[in-house]
Enzyme design. Structure first.
Site, mmCIF file in Angstrom:
data_model
loop_
_atom_site.group_PDB
_atom_site.id
_atom_site.type_symbol
_atom_site.label_atom_id
_atom_site.label_comp_id
_atom_site.label_asym_id
_atom_site.label_seq_id
_atom_site.Cartn_x
_atom_site.Cartn_y
_atom_site.Cartn_z
ATOM 1 N N ARG A 22 0.823 -1.220 0.000
ATOM 2 C CA ARG A 22 0.000 0.000 0.000
ATOM 3 C C ARG A 22 0.855 1.266 0.000
ATOM 4 O O ARG A 22 0.577 2.199 -0.775
ATOM 5 C CB ARG A 22 -0.958 -0.014 1.190
ATOM 6 C CG ARG A 22 -2.136 -0.981 1.045
ATOM 7 C CD ARG A 22 -2.957 -1.038 2.305
ATOM 8 N NE ARG A 22 -2.154 -1.500 3.445
ATOM 9 C CZ ARG A 22 -2.507 -1.381 4.714
ATOM 10 N NH1 ARG A 22 -3.645 -0.788 5.030
ATOM 11 N NH2 ARG A 22 -1.729 -1.852 5.676
ATOM 12 N N ASN A 40 -6.519 -2.190 1.789
ATOM 13 C CA ASN A 40 -6.661 -3.639 1.875
ATOM 14 C C ASN A 40 -8.139 -3.972 1.937
ATOM 15 O O ASN A 40 -8.902 -3.318 2.639
ATOM 16 C CB ASN A 40 -5.990 -4.176 3.144
ATOM 17 C CG ASN A 40 -4.481 -4.248 3.007
ATOM 18 O OD1 ASN A 40 -3.948 -4.337 1.902
ATOM 19 N ND2 ASN A 40 -3.785 -4.219 4.134
#
Length: 783
Positions: A22, A40
């Site tokens: 990320r 996520n």
């Protein structure tokens, strides 16, 4: 139209959580001038972004090409973004995770990243007096630190790990929120002000001094310097640590751990220290320094400074480098190699719970160096080696598990493979993804069986696989088979032991067609009700046909013959398969010196047992033949751990790399090609009687088995029009044997494959079972 603005939803699958993915996407999106977010979502990373067509194309491509080193991108799916697109100029950011499914029920297999060894940048900080994490035993970043051992659930966020009990201080929170910082969304982020801390606990026979933090570390180091044993709380469980150069300390640990001969692993500070103890090739150096930080089996230097009892009578020593900041501190401060072994009595699962560790290890350790970060999952140290220039796992655990392995034939429905009995692992699988659980140990112990059940329940829940089919070994006495029989599932698939072995090798190399499978191990139940272990199969992932084997011999006393190689030798002498009666009589005459040195009563008892067929199951086992030869050469009459006699035989052979083959012959019985070991044993015994160097004979035996294997495979290949040969089974962990076989098969124009990502021993059985089960389910579905 150039400059047109588009909005896409991108789903990224694979090992993309816990590896800095990320933060990477956030920096990439900002660098491309995009607006949007990344999060996520269950086991998937979801990107919602808007920008120019060129920038969006670049984003989709670079998600694969520029991903963090430890990420494994399996799939990138791009679709139009439904709903409102991110507004121009709003920027790119990481947003809160979502859960696309309740745990254990969804369509995606959640993937947990393995634990990562300390990276170079964190290591620099660890020893920098000016850094705020100077000598902090729990520093980490997005490139390193605990992952699998601390995860409670997916998606992977701090609140779903055992780090949630530690509130971040202002400095850590600022790093965690800064996209330019390498600790941006590093979920285990910590520092001395807000993170876990060390604690010292003395035992009744250890020093009382200690405390927390630096004082705790100092107490442990002082104890090790004085020859004591410390129980250290590592990444995936407790470890027992002592000075590897102190013979008395190592001997004391052996007595306490009930481990009289099995080698200990040694941790060293770096490559230079490893090279002072062993010969290290470039491939082995790469394996040692890899982020997984496995124990690597290396050829030892004779002048190494370690205690003789660290690795007695073995051809290789297991070395590994520090994998956590705590280990780095110990090695730097003590400036000596350390024995670092599993925190357990031999054959028990390693301890992970603090209270349990103090109870079970109190008699083994003189003190406990613990901490207050909870270990959620048990992960022992991985063991690896280099075979024919390529890395190959011997034990798959910390650093590798639970990284997924592909299935060449996708499983149409969720399945569980429960493995065998020894060196146990399990595998859960769905679609094209298989996750091999960490090494558990031998299921003969009740505690190990309980650890298996707990590990399976937890991993299945976290990754979201609820099995509908279970694959198991054919042996009804295996505890794993009994466990499978009791599961409430739709179907059960029995997989023959040696088919699972060779299928594990074929599957990890993506072989789906027919191949020649060579399975050499100790014992496994064959489909004819006898025990197998020296087998050549023609197989694919669905089925197999046995085409060749080793000659059979009885195991006097069953399991007693496994523990006492001298009994196995008596089995070959008194009851070897009658393939050549004249040679067999000569073997008995040549064996007189061997028979004369054994207890007369034992010889007489075994002779009667074999003659009457009392408790003497027969086996075509390569592993048991190695045991028998080791006993005949006077190396090991008894074995304190599985494979000890064969390991000693390989070590003895090491000084004679060009030894000639001993005589051997192949015969045909019941449409099978059979290696008759009688001629080999006769030549070995006669040469030994005549004074030939036992080391030369040990090497000659290795050369003989390699030549037999190549001859068997060449004949089968010509008959069946096959080239691929999959080599598997515990005996194939004999480095000398497997490398000679690989070279011989290549020279014969065949394509040899060996296990690499899963062990060739029984630790790879569950993956092989899963590959076979998936292929059979797929075949049945197609009718």
């Amino acid at each position: 139209m150039i400059g047109a603005r588009v909005a896409h939803r991108i789903e990224v699958r694979g090992t993309v959580q816990g590896v800095g993915f990320r933060p990477f996407v956030c920096r990439l999106g900002r660098g491309l001038g995009l607006d949007g977010c990344v999060r996520n979502d269950g086991g998937v990373v979801v990107v919602e972004a808007a920008g120019s067509i060129e920038a969006m194309r670049a984003l989709a491509a670079r998600l694969r090409t520029d991903a963090p080193a430890q990420a494994r991108v399996a799939d990138v799916r791009v679709s139009a973004l439904n709903g409102s697109a991110p507004a121009t100029g709003t920027g790119f950011r990481v947003v809160r995770s979502t859960r696309r499914r309740p745990a254990g029920t969804g369509a995606e297999v959640g993937l947990i990243p393995p634990d990562l060894g300390t990276c170079d940048r964190c290591l620099t900080e660890l020893f920098d007096p000016g850094d705020r994490r100077y000598r902090y035993a729990f520093l980490n970043c997005t490139d390193c630190g605990p992952r699998a051992t601390i995860v409670d659930a997916l998606p992977y966020d701090r609140v779903r790990t055992t780090m949630r009990r530690f509130d971040m201080c202002a400095a850590c929170a600022a790093e965690y929120a800064d996209p330019a910082d390498r600790r941006f969304h590093a979920e285990p982020i910590a520092c001395p002000a807000c993170g876990p801390r060390l604690a010292w606990h003395a035992t009744d026979h250890g020093p009382a001094a200690g405390g927390h933090g630096a004082d705790a570390l100092a107490a442990a180091e002082a104890l090790i310097r004085r020859g004591g044993v410390v129980a250290l709380k590592g990444l995936g469980g407790y470890q027992l640590v002592c000075d590897a150069t102190d013979e008395a300390a190592v001997a004391r640990l052996r007595i306490r751990k009930h481990r009289p001969a099995k080698p200990f692993a040694v941790m060293v500070s770096g490559l230079g220290a490893a090279r002072r103890l062993a010969h290290v090739s470039a491939a082995e150096a790469a394996l040692l320094t890899s982020v997984a930080r496995p124990i690597v089996l290396l050829a030892p230097r004779p002048e190494r400074p370690t205690a003789g009892s660290v690795a007695p009578g073995v051809p290789r020593i297991g070395l590994f480098l520090p994998n956590t900041p705590l280990h780095h501190l110990l090695l730097a401060d003590l400036a000596r190699p350390l024995v670092v072994t599993s925190g357990n009595v031999s054959d028990e699962p390693i301890a992970i719970d603090d209270a349990d560790a103090r109870r079970r290890l109190a008699g083994l350790a003189d003190g406990f160096l613990g901490h207050d970060r909870v270990i959620r999952s048990r992960y022992d140290d991985s063991v690896a080696r280099v075979v024919a220039g390529r890395p190959s796992l011997v034990r798959r655990a910390r650093g590798y598990s639970p990284e997924p392995i592909g299935l060449p034939v996708a499983a149409p429905e969720p399945l569980l493979a429960v493995g065998g009995q020894l060196k146990h692992t399990f595998t859960v699988a769905r679609d094209g993804t298989a996750i091999v659980g960490p090494h558990t140990g031998d299921l003969e112990q009740q505690a190990t069986m309980e650890a298996f059940e707990a590990n399976l329940a937890r991993l299945s829940r976290v990754v979201g696989v609820t099995p509908r089919v279970v694959a198991h070994d054919l042996h009804p006495g295996y505890l794993s088979t009994r466990y499978a029989a009791a599961l409430p599932v739709r179907g059960r698939i029995g997989v023959q032991h040696h088919h699972a072995h060779v299928a594990s090798c074929a599957a990890e190399h993506g072989v789906t067609g027919r191949y020649i499978g060579v399975a050499y191990d100790g014992l496994g139940l064959g489909d004819d009700g006898t025990l197998w272990g020296g087998e050549v199969l023609v197989a694919d992932l669905v089925s197999y046909r046995r085409v060749a084997r080793f000659g059979r011999a009885p195991l006097p006393g069953g399991a007693a013959a496994v523990r006492r190689p001298a009994r196995m030798a008596l089995g070959y002498l008194f009851g070897g398969e009658p393939l050549d009666e004249r040679s067999r009589a000569a073997v008995l005459r040549a064996a007189a010196p061997f028979l004369g040195r054994l207890p007369e009563r034992e010889v007489a008892t075994v002779r009667r047992m074999v003659a009457q067929g009392v408790n003497c199951p027969v086996a075509s086992s390569a592993g048991r033949l190695f045991d028998a030869v080791a006993a005949l050469l006077g190396l090991r009459d008894d074995a304190t751990y599985e494979g000890e006699a064969a390991v000693a035989l390989e070590a003895l052979a090491g000084g004679h790399p060009a030894a000639p083959e001993l005589p051997w012959r192949l015969v045909t019985r019941d449409d099978l090609i059979v290696y008759d070991p009688t001629a080999t044993l006769l030549a070995l015994l006669e040469a030994l009687r005549d004074g030939t160097d036992p080391g030369l004979l040990a090497a000659g035996f290795h050369a003989t088995v390699a030549a037999v294997t190549v001859a068997l495979c060449a004949e089968v290949a010509a008959r069946e029009r096959l080239r691929t040969v999959c080599l598997s089974g515990g005996v194939m962990q004999n480095q000398s044997l497997v490398e000679t076989v690989v070279a011989g098969l290549s020279g014969a124009g065949l394509e040899p494959l060996v296990n690499e990502r899963v062990p060739g021993n029984d630790g790879g059985i569950s993956y092989g079972q899963a590959a076979v089960a998936a292929a059979r389910i797929r075949m049945d579905a197609r009718g």
